[in-house]
Motif scaffolding. Structure first.
Motif, PDB file in Angstrom:
ATOM      1  N   GLN A  98       5.448 -68.285 -55.046  1.00 34.19           N
ATOM      2  CA  GLN A  98       4.714 -67.380 -54.159  1.00 34.19           C
ATOM      3  C   GLN A  98       5.275 -65.969 -54.225  1.00 34.19           C
ATOM      4  OE1 GLN A  98       4.463 -68.574 -50.091  1.00 34.19           O
ATOM      5  NE2 GLN A  98       2.674 -69.867 -50.409  1.00 34.19           N
ATOM      6  N   ARG A 199      -2.278 -61.308 -52.560  1.00 36.82           N
ATOM      7  CA  ARG A 199      -2.019 -61.238 -51.121  1.00 36.82           C
ATOM      8  C   ARG A 199      -2.113 -62.637 -50.526  1.00 36.82           C
ATOM      9  NH1 ARG A 199      -5.305 -60.565 -46.621  1.00 36.82           N
ATOM     10  NH2 ARG A 199      -7.146 -60.462 -47.970  1.00 36.82           N
ATOM     11  N   LEU A 200      -1.095 -63.029 -49.749  1.00 34.95           N
ATOM     12  CA  LEU A 200      -1.098 -64.331 -49.087  1.00 34.95           C
ATOM     13  C   LEU A 200      -2.094 -64.302 -47.940  1.00 34.95           C
ATOM     14  CD1 LEU A 200       0.394 -67.085 -49.070  1.00 34.95           C
ATOM     15  CD2 LEU A 200       1.965 -66.097 -47.399  1.00 34.95           C
ATOM     16  N   ILE A 201      -3.019 -65.285 -47.902  1.00 36.88           N
ATOM     17  CA  ILE A 201      -4.092 -65.204 -46.916  1.00 36.88           C
ATOM     18  C   ILE A 201      -4.033 -66.296 -45.851  1.00 36.88           C
ATOM     19  CG2 ILE A 201      -5.671 -64.016 -48.447  1.00 36.88           C
ATOM     20  CD1 ILE A 201      -7.033 -66.639 -49.062  1.00 36.88           C
ATOM     21  N   ASP A 202      -3.239 -67.371 -46.063  1.00 34.92           N
ATOM     22  CA  ASP A 202      -3.115 -68.375 -45.004  1.00 34.92           C
ATOM     23  C   ASP A 202      -1.843 -69.184 -45.197  1.00 34.92           C
ATOM     24  OD1 ASP A 202      -3.657 -70.312 -46.985  1.00 34.92           O
ATOM     25  OD2 ASP A 202      -5.805 -70.223 -46.591  1.00 34.92           O
ATOM     26  N   ASP A 203      -1.599 -70.107 -44.264  1.00 34.78           N
ATOM     27  CA  ASP A 203      -0.369 -70.894 -44.267  1.00 34.78           C
ATOM     28  C   ASP A 203      -0.324 -71.938 -45.364  1.00 34.78           C
ATOM     29  OD1 ASP A 203       0.470 -69.458 -42.085  1.00 34.78           O
ATOM     30  OD2 ASP A 203      -0.228 -70.942 -40.609  1.00 34.78           O
ATOM     31  N   THR A 204      -1.451 -72.243 -45.983  1.00 37.76           N
ATOM     32  CA  THR A 204      -1.455 -73.242 -47.054  1.00 37.76           C
ATOM     33  C   THR A 204      -0.934 -72.671 -48.366  1.00 37.76           C
ATOM     34  OG1 THR A 204      -3.730 -72.723 -47.749  1.00 37.76           O
ATOM     35  CG2 THR A 204      -3.432 -74.382 -46.004  1.00 37.76           C
ATOM     36  N   ARG A 206      -2.538 -70.114 -50.061  1.00 33.45           N
ATOM     37  CA  ARG A 206      -3.605 -69.532 -50.883  1.00 33.45           C
ATOM     38  C   ARG A 206      -3.375 -68.037 -51.060  1.00 33.45           C
ATOM     39  NH1 ARG A 206      -9.508 -70.388 -49.554  1.00 33.45           N
ATOM     40  NH2 ARG A 206      -8.881 -69.595 -47.512  1.00 33.45           N
ATOM     41  N   GLN A 208      -5.032 -64.256 -52.582  1.00 30.27           N
ATOM     42  CA  GLN A 208      -6.228 -63.508 -52.948  1.00 30.27           C
ATOM     43  C   GLN A 208      -5.835 -62.407 -53.925  1.00 30.27           C
ATOM     44  OE1 GLN A 208      -8.214 -61.048 -49.953  1.00 30.27           O
ATOM     45  NE2 GLN A 208     -10.206 -61.732 -50.742  1.00 30.27           N
ATOM     46  N   ILE A 214      -9.798 -66.141 -55.419  1.00 30.72           N
ATOM     47  CA  ILE A 214      -8.820 -66.916 -54.657  1.00 30.72           C
ATOM     48  C   ILE A 214      -8.047 -67.851 -55.584  1.00 30.72           C
ATOM     49  CG2 ILE A 214      -8.485 -68.550 -52.762  1.00 30.72           C
ATOM     50  CD1 ILE A 214      -9.458 -65.828 -51.865  1.00 30.72           C
ATOM     51  N   THR A 216      -5.617 -71.198 -55.405  1.00 26.45           N
ATOM     52  CA  THR A 216      -5.294 -72.296 -54.488  1.00 26.45           C
ATOM     53  C   THR A 216      -4.132 -73.119 -55.042  1.00 26.45           C
ATOM     54  OG1 THR A 216      -7.623 -72.424 -53.845  1.00 26.45           O
ATOM     55  CG2 THR A 216      -6.217 -74.293 -53.273  1.00 26.45           C
TER      56      THR A 216
END
Length: 497
Positions: A98, A199-204, A206, A208, A214, A216
């Motif tokens: 990440q 750019r990190l878009i959520d806690d999972t 993912r 962008q 996206i 995943t």
């Protein structure tokens, strides 16, 4: 006297603290497996060396600890690797992957413009000729800061590229701003808007991309996947269960070479053990012959292959067996008109490997045989001679039955050594000639050890997970085959008595 009395306890405490410090260091470096093993060994050391009841355990605990650390732990860790996707593309953790993506930047070419570095007493300024903007003064103390730009005329004391290179770390850390405009140094000559590529878009987890697409994370395979299903490298290490073992037994590009290599490995180990045993005993019997003159000279000459470092002998033989320029083919061509393809023909390559291994291994067997032969009473041979037994009958009725029992553990250890004789294969043939149509690097002279080594360290994918699975299989096979050999040889030795 008090100092002497408490010296052992003080030394034990110091060693325990040192081991504990090393364990903490390994934990901080995220080497959890090795750290846990060292913690357990440290606890055992402290309990044994501070307990009077366990005094006798102090004498064998170091050996047990060494066995656990240098034998048991590598086996356990290698087996664990076999259940993961650990490899050249999956070396990192998920968090590290990440960070790799989110730390990447994109340069906005439309906003890119040249800059010049200007001296201002002991500080510096950045001058942007295109927009006539001059930064506020800055120095090392402003590293990582935001520096304001203002309209100005052409400054003096413009510095050269050498000074820009000298201060490149400082310059890259600065953010230049004027109103809503923010610029960063994008090269040694220009500044521009620098945007995050991902750019990190959520806690999972993912991500962008700058273009809106996206990515995943797929925790089953350890890779980020695009919307079209493409796997992006680098990936991260994940638990894959028996997937590597399924690949070994069900993937044609892996199963077929493993089967061939396993059969060849067993043949190579058995033939090497039996041939070196036979040659060693034969030469020992010759050297024991009373009528032979110059025994000392022959003994020295026959032991020389054992005295020379093995890797040197292997490299020498590699040159001798060169099918184009080697001395062996020159001699064979001159005498018989043949020049075998030692490096390209699978059968000849295997024959070469066996011949070199027998040459390297017979002195050990010969030395053991010479010692065992001296322990046989001469009266046995005299009695056999009176009954009319010849040399061959004497060998199979007297010599072999008496030397075979002490030879059994040596033969088993020699089999295990040759089963994993990586150095010979890597230095002599590198596993070649290569098999065709395989998904992994495999050759006709590869044994399981060299096959595993090539998968882990010479293949571009560096598939440590598959190599770990094969290593685990090798460990089990060697243990089972060695046990079978031990039982069989014991029965053989009893039957020859």
């Amino acid at each position: 006297m008090n100092l002497i009395k408490y010296a052992p306890s003080a030394i034990s405490a110091a060693v325990s603290l040192l081991l504990l410090y090393i364990s903490i260091t390994l934990f901080l470096q995220e080497q959890f497996g090795l750290a846990m093993m060292l913690v357990l060994l440290t606890a055992g050391f402290a309990i044994i060396f501070f307990s009077k009841r366990l005094y006798t355990a102090r004498f064998y605990y170091p050996a047990v600890a060494g066995l656990a650390l240098f034998t048991l732990f590598p086996v356990i860790y290698t087996s664990y690797i076999g259940y993961t996707n650990y490899g050249g593309s999956n070396l990192l953790t998920f968090e590290q992957v990440q960070n790799y993506y989110t730390s990447q930047d994109l340069i906005d070419k439309e906003s890119e413009q040249a800059f010049e570095l200007v001296a201002d007493n002991d500080l510096y300024r950045l001058w942007l000729p295109k927009t006539a903007l001059l930064s506020a003064p800055f120095g090392e103390a402003d590293k990582g800061s935001k520096i304001e730009l203002e309209l100005a005329s052409q400054p003096q004391n413009v510095l050269g590229v050498r000074d820009v290179v000298k201060n490149r770390e400082l310059l890259k850390s600065l953010t230049l701003y004027r109103g809503d405009l923010e610029l960063q140094v994008s090269s040694l000559k220009s500044v521009a808007k620098v945007l995050p590529a991902y750019r990190l878009i959520d806690d999972t987890g993912r991500l962008q991309k700058a273009d809106g697409s996206i990515l995943t994370p797929d925790q089953d395979v350890g890779f980020y996947k695009t919307e079209s299903g493409e796997e992006l490298k680098p990936g991260w290490k994940v638990w894959v269960g028996t997937r590597n073992f399924d690949r070994m037994f069900h993937s044609n590009g892996i199963r077929e070479p493993i089967g061939k290599i396993f059969v060849w490995t067993v043949i190579f180990a058995l033939v090497s053990v039996l041939a070196t045993f036979a040659v060693g005993i034969l030469l020992a019997l010759v050297l024991q012959w009373r009528e032979l003159k110059g025994k000392k000279v022959y003994r020295i000459l026959l032991i020389l292959p054992y005295a020379v470092p093995g890797f040197i002998s292997i490299l020498v033989f590699r040159g001798l067996f060169n099918q184009n320029f080697g001395e062996i083919n020159f001699i064979l061509s001159a005498l018989f008109g043949i020049a075998p393809d030692w490096n390209t023909d699978p059968i000849m390559a295997k024959a070469m490997v066996l011949m070199v291994n027998i040459w390297l291994g017979y002195p050990y067997m010969m030395l053991l045989s010479m010692g065992f032969l001296q322990s046989i009473p001469e009266d046995h041979y005299k009695a056999a001679a009176i009954e009319g037994a010849g040399p061959i009958r004497q060998f199979f009725s007297i010599t072999l039955p008496q030397i075979l029992p002490p030879f059994v553990p040596m033969l088993i250890s020699n089999f295990a050594f040759n089963f994993n004789n990586l150095v010979l294969i890597i230095l002599l043939t590198k596993g070649g000639p290569d098999m065709m149509g395989t998904r992994v690097p495999a050759g006709d002279t590869d044994i399981l050890a060299s096959f595993t080594y090539r998968i882990a360290f010479t293949d571009s994918s560096q598939d440590f997970g598959l190599a770990g699975a094969i290593s685990m299989l090798m460990f089990i096979l060697v243990a089972v085959i060695s046990y079978i050999n031990l039982v069989a040889m014991r029965k053989m030795a009893r039957g020859t008595k």
